[in-house]
Write an enzyme that holds these catalytic residues in place. Structure first.
Site, short mmCIF file in Angstrom:
data_model
loop_
_atom_site.label_atom_id
_atom_site.label_comp_id
_atom_site.label_asym_id
_atom_site.label_seq_id
_atom_site.Cartn_x
_atom_site.Cartn_y
_atom_site.Cartn_z
N HIS A 30 0.82 -1.24 0.01
CA HIS A 30 0.27 -0.07 0.07
C HIS A 30 0.88 1.27 -0.01
CE1 HIS A 30 1.45 -0.13 4.08
NE2 HIS A 30 0.73 1.05 4.56
N HIS A 83 1.81 6.92 -0.23
CA HIS A 83 1.00 6.12 0.44
C HIS A 83 -0.39 6.08 0.07
CE1 HIS A 83 -1.07 4.99 4.23
NE2 HIS A 83 -0.12 4.52 4.65
#
Length: 289
Positions: free
Chosen positions: A187, A202
């Site tokens: 992620h 992110h």
């Protein structure tokens, strides 16, 4: 089942080791598993051999020659004692191993907040010079970092940057760089740019809870990437179905090396991947004596 649990615990401990030691030793940590397999097999074979001898199962023994006491000892040592030991092991495991999914998520979150600090001045980080235009790695609606619904990012403690409410699920390299970390849950990715920018990308807030579901990484640690090369692809409905925020955050973790960091596009506007949205000006380096 026991060895599978051991493998999962060892795998999750890689991030814990990175948090404590400051470097990632994935291959070293995972090499412990076959060692445990071999050691466990050797011990069990030795124990079984000794129990067989105690029960009278020596060379030339037959079923008729094994005494009732020998059969009882064999059953106790091979079934009852291991069952008791297994219960004791479960109690010790439950009380001592505290690396739960929640704890692992907390560790990964801490790594995201601190990983890029050590790469300022790193040998792979080129010295930044002059003014740098920073493109967005993904298409969507541009946001100020202060609008992000996460105090750690919005406060600027991780670094200055911007965010995107995504309209696409493809994350591209915003500049030529070296991939310094691909988080195991896929992620987030950390880049050290040839332009001197150390960038954390992110995807979403709280997405560590998805354990990688809905994310595909196309790069590995240490890989050189070119501007526009695809880094990560994610399935946005997976994030939304889990009730999580899908905001993609870009943070310059070595912001202290720059000044006049500002958005060059207006927050709230729709932007395409690789559009320049932020400018940075490198601070002058003190001349070495």
């Amino acid at each position: 089942m026991v060895f599978l649990i051991v493998l999962m615990v060892i795998t999750d401990s890689v991030e814990y080791g990175q948090l404590k030691l400051g470097h990632r030793d994935e291959s070293l940590a995972l090499s412990v598993r076959p060692l445990i397999d071999k050691f466990g097999g050797a011990v069990s074979n030795g124990v079984v051999g000794q129990i067989a001898i105690m029960a009278g199962m020596t060379t030339g023994a037959t079923a008729a020659s094994i005494t009732a006491a020998g059969r009882t000892n064999f059953k106790l040592m091979m079934f009852a004692v291991p069952a008791v030991m297994l219960v004791i092991a479960i109690i010790i495991f439950a009380s001592k191993v505290i690396l739960s999914e929640q704890k692992h998520a907390e560790i990964v979150a801490k790594l995201e907040q601190t990983w890029g600090k050590k790469y300022s001045g790193d040998q792979d980080a080129k010295q930044a010079n002059g003014s740098i235009e920073l493109p967005t790695p993904i298409a969507g609606q541009l946001m100020n970092l202060s609008e992000v619904n996460d105090q750690t990012f919005s406060s600027g403690s991780v670094g200055q940057g911007f965010a995107i409410k995504p309209s696409d699920g493809r994350v591209l390299a915003p500049f030529d760089a070296t991939v310094r970390q691909v988080f195991t849950i896929r992620h987030a990715v950390g880049l050290v740019g040839d332009n001197g920018v150390v960038l954390l990308i992110h995807i979403g807030l709280g997405t560590v809870k998805l354990k990688g579901t809905g994310f595909i990484s196309y790069v590995t640690e240490g890989q050189k990437v070119k501007k526009g090369q695809e880094l990560i692809e994610f399935w946005d409905p997976t994030i939304k179905k889990a009730g999580l925020d899908d905001t993609v955050i870009m943070v310059v973790t070595n912001s202290k090396d720059f000044k006049n960091i500002k958005l060059t596009a207006q927050a709230g506007t729709e932007v395409k991947a690789e559009d320049n949205v932020m400018s940075l000006e490198a601070k002058a380096k003190a001349a070495s004596k």
